[in-house]
Enzyme design. Structure first.
Site, short mmCIF file in Angstrom:
data_model
loop_
_atom_site.label_atom_id
_atom_site.label_comp_id
_atom_site.label_asym_id
_atom_site.label_seq_id
_atom_site.Cartn_x
_atom_site.Cartn_y
_atom_site.Cartn_z
N CYS A 23 67.12 56.71 16.77
CA CYS A 23 66.51 57.55 17.81
C CYS A 23 66.87 59.02 17.58
O CYS A 23 66.07 59.80 17.13
CB CYS A 23 66.96 57.10 19.19
SG CYS A 23 66.25 55.55 19.74
N GLU A 48 70.41 59.89 16.55
CA GLU A 48 71.79 59.83 16.13
C GLU A 48 72.08 60.68 14.89
O GLU A 48 71.32 60.67 13.93
CB GLU A 48 72.19 58.38 15.84
CG GLU A 48 72.02 57.45 17.03
CD GLU A 48 70.65 56.80 17.12
OE1 GLU A 48 69.65 57.55 17.11
OE2 GLU A 48 70.57 55.58 17.18
#
Length: 813
Positions: free
Chosen positions: A458, A460
């Site tokens: 996502c 990170e």
């Protein structure tokens, strides 16, 4: 897909077409359009082949060899015997299952029950079709062998009762129940070495082992032998594809496809055994590696390619200069890669794991435009080519982002904004400068931070090719406070699950209440991390990943597996959800209860129990008249900073068995929906069962002072000390139309990133369209929206998630 009417000055979303043409007739060539059509029309199904082959290999070798060698032999066995799918017109080849949209299962991690299979088959959303033969195999072959051997079975037996109570109550989730570690990103090594070269490196390391002075030498040899075996498996995959292409060419009547089959065979003669020499070989090299990593183990983020534009740029330039390909040829190759991504639904999930990530998306993230190792901009013609492919293909996978730094050309940012405002949620925008600072804070060198400086999954932050990056699960922050309100009792499970810290009605100050919250937070996190440590040790001993180890520095050099701490950097993350809800909740208690005395703690607790029914005046105060995060209000935002600091204090720096350091992140996937479903009403006016806000986004309807106020509030979290923080913003199409709209969005992104914001992404669609899509889903088959760190078809989302997206504040400039 949201369809957009455009001219030089206007971009306005219109109602998506219900016919199949919009969804299937995209692509720069007829070949790509046909392959894309196959991809989007394929029904997700279960592929039992990997599970069967794995079981055969384990039965053949288990007990006679060490665990690392067993894993290597099993991978080699799978690669030697698995079905190879080769569709007419294919440019890039490789599937995880036996055909597009066929998802393998991983019984060594999670051995599905027969009820699981029925549920997966019968689900209306995120289903996987299961045949009667699949069920027979699972019942007669897989379950008898794996039921008690699977990691999920072992984990459930080993974790203590206090861990299970909090888990069942929805205080946290656990990623490694149904998937393995490996939220990992590729660096450039696979473009410089083939797997034959990796074998040479491994053999040199084996030959250098010192059995006199190194007490771990035997274990290291086993690990390295396992790595050699998976390299042989990768080479075998390429050899088999080359052989199959030549065999098909012998009987092919279509002269063009016959020629292309022979060209494909020549590509597979080179990769993955040897380093790629051409643009097409480089793309195929990555894709073979992607398939290998995701067949070896379900690591869920699908092995992202990292800085794809920078990895491919040298091959692109050389091929263009030497006349080997044209720009259009390169575009077609990339479009074929996009189709291969889209062919791979995330492996099937059940139970809580489904609730925390209810999507087919496998979270592979394409990074474009990031800084180079020397600190200069990485934007090139390949970067623009990727933007064009992303826009033309409009596929759910791969997720795509652009990296924006102070050095990013304004043209590149504006081109990305033009695509984003078309309303299908891609690309997302990441702050390259902040990401590098985050990596430095987490102990990476400047060279490694610059070479990486990218996002995985996502949002990170991860060091490409050098880091074992492990997501351990989501943490429900506001439910921690709910347990304080209920003296440790959980109404969802009907059990005492946490500390009884006394009656909040007896607290004489806000500070007393906050101390109780902090104490309960520490208890929940302590139980969660203790469980993490048990699970991590189990993966260290029972579930090595030799292929992922081969392509991660410094596993070969150390003779240690990726899951054992062999990587150069080892990091574990807890993803925190609901920081806006807990901030606004504490603001109510501080201001309304203790400072302004608008109501008592007793009245507030009773109102929450009643879901505010019969407490209209109190609800009006907490919902409409109390300071809220997201409005650049220092009263609320000071509480936000306190909570963010508390999370750092109880989570950050905690050491794990393999030497990882635990880090705070703010991202939800779809877990914010599940977390809200297991909660009572919150003091800030959030009703029972309603989803929490996603990432660091403000509570729905709370952000009333415009997008600039939102980013100012968000920037008050020290995001440079996190592993990533997700921010969603929603605009109506008319509010960002024309050149002025591009100016405003680009300026918003630049301003937020100047404040050290990590990430921002946009939904560009109006509420009325989404409400109509709920009523008439058959007319909106192509509507894509941004969910959290990914996009999905609106019709694929369950009703609660659809409602959550609809309720997000519509911003305007």
């Amino acid at each position: 897909m949201a369809v957009t009417k455009t001219n030089s000055s206007v971009a306005v979303a219109v109602k998506p077409r219900s016919d199949k043409a919009e969804r299937t007739r995209r692509g720069s060539t007829e070949r790509i359009r046909r392959l894309r059509q196959i991809s989007v029309q394929s029904k997700p199904c279960i592929s039992m082949e990997r599970a069967v082959l794995l079981t055969e290999a384990y039965k053949k070798y288990e007990g006679s060899v060490s665990v690392p060698v067993l894993r290597g032999l099993a991978f080699l066995y799978i690669m030697e015997h698995r079905t190879l799918y080769l569709e007419k017109g294919s440019i890039i080849v490789g599937e995880k299952g036996h055909k597009p949209s066929a998802a393998p299962t991983f019984p060594e991690l999670c051995c599905h029950t027969m009820q699981d299979f029925d549920n997966m088959n019968d689900r209306k959303k995120v289903f996987f079709k299961v045949s009667e033969e699949d069920k027979r195999i699972q019942r007669e072959v897989i379950i008898p062998y794996w039921k008690d051997r699977s990691m999920m079975s072992k984990i459930n037996k080993l974790l203590p009762d206090e861990w299970h109570k909090l888990f069942d109550a929805g205080l946290y989730t656990e990623f490694l129940m149904q998937r393995g570690p490996g939220h990992t990103v590729a660096d450039g090594k696979i473009y410089k070495k083939g797997y034959a070269d990796f074998i040479d490196d491994i053999q040199k390391q084996i030959d250098s082992l010192d059995y006199n002075n190194d007490l771990e030498a035997l274990h290291k040899r086993d690990e390295l032998e396992g790595m050699k075996l998976v390299c042989e498996g990768m080479i075998r995959m390429g050899e088999r594809y080359a052989a199959q292409a030549r065999e098909m060419a012998q009987t092919e009547q279509d002269p063009q496809w016959k020629k292309e089959l022979l060209e494909l065979a020549e590509v597979c003669d080179v990769v993955p055994k040897y380093a790629p020499k051409t643009f097409r070989q480089a793309v195929q090299m990555y894709w073979f590696t992607h398939i290998g990593v995701t067949v070896e183990m379900n690591n869920w983020d699908a092995y992202s390619p990292g800085k794809l534009d920078q990895h491919l740029e040298p091959f692109y330039k050389k091929d263009i200069e030497e006349g080997r390909i044209t720009r259009d040829d390169a575009r077609e190759i990339l479009e074929s890669l996009w189709i291969q991504f889209n062919n791979q639904p995330a492996p099937p999930k059940v139970g809580i794991t489904l609730k925390e990530s209810a999507t087919y998306t496998d979270f592979c993230n394409i990074n474009t435009g990031a800084l180079r190792r020397d600190g200069t901009t990485g934007v090139s013609d390949v970067s623009y080519l990727i933007l064009e492919v992303m826009d033309e293909m409009k596929l759910l996978q791969p997720s795509s982002n652009v990296q924006i730094s102070k050095k990013t050309p304004e043209k590149f940012l504006r081109e990305a904004v033009k695509i984003s405002r078309k309303g299908w949620g891609q690309p997302a925008f990441y702050n390259s400068d902040a990401i590098i600072q985050e990596l430095l804070f987490l102990g990476k060198t400047l060279d490694d931070a610059r070479e990486s400086g990218i996002a995985s999954g996502c949002v990170e932050t991860v060091t490409a090719g050098k880091e074992a990056y492990v997501l351990t699960g989501y943490l429900n922050i506001p439910k921690v406070f709910e347990l304080v309100m209920n003296r440790g009792f959980d109404s969802y499970t009907g059990k005492q699950v946490a500390l009884d810290l006394g009656d909040l009605r007896e607290c004489n100050s806000y500070e007393e209440v906050y101390r109780a919250f902090y104490k309960q937070l520490k208890y929940v996190v302590d139980v969660k991390i203790a469980g993490n440590n048990v699970i991590e040790r189990m993966y260290m001993e029972n579930m090595p990943v030799p292929l992922l180890s081969v392509i991660t520095d410094d596993c070969i050099k150390s003779g240690k597996d990726y899951n054992e701490g062999g990587a150069r950097y080892n990091t574990s993350y807890i993803q925190c959800v609901g920081i806006a809800t807990i901030t606004d909740t504490l603001a109510v208690i501080k201001k309304d209860v203790f400072e302004d005395h608008k109501f008592s703690m007793d009245e507030l607790l009773k109102a929450c129990k009643a879901d505010f029914k019969g407490y209209d005046d109190l609800f009006d105060i907490v919902y409409n008249k109390t300071p809220k995060y997201g409005n650049d209000d220092d009263y609320a935002d000071s509480i936000l900073k306190n909570v963010a600091n508390a999370l750092q204090q109880v989570i950050a720096g905690r050491t794990t068995p393999k030497g990882s350091k635990t880090v705070v992140e703010f991202l939800p996937t779809t877990c914010h929906v599940y977390f809200g479903q297991v909660m009572e009403a919150s003091p800030n006016g959030r009703h029972a069962g309603i989803p929490l806000p996603d990432g660091i986004s403000p509570e729905k309807g709370a952000d009333r002072n415009g997008p600039t106020a939102v980013i100012k509030s968000c920037s008050k979290i020290d995001q440079l000390k996190t592993g990533g923080a997700l921010l969603n913003q929603k605009f109506t199409p008319t509010s960002i139309a024309g050149e002025k709209g591009i100016d405003n969005v680009a300026a918003l992104i630049r301003s937020y990133f100047a404040l050290d914001g990590h990430h921002i992404q946009f939904n560009v669609i109006d509420k009325e369209t989404l409400l109509d899509a709920q009523k008439h889903p058959e007319e909106y088959e192509n509507l894509i929206v941004r969910v959290a760190g990914y996009s999905d078809y609106f019709n694929n989302l369950d009703r609660a998630l659809q409602d959550e997206i609809i309720s997000r504040t519509e911003q305007s400039f």
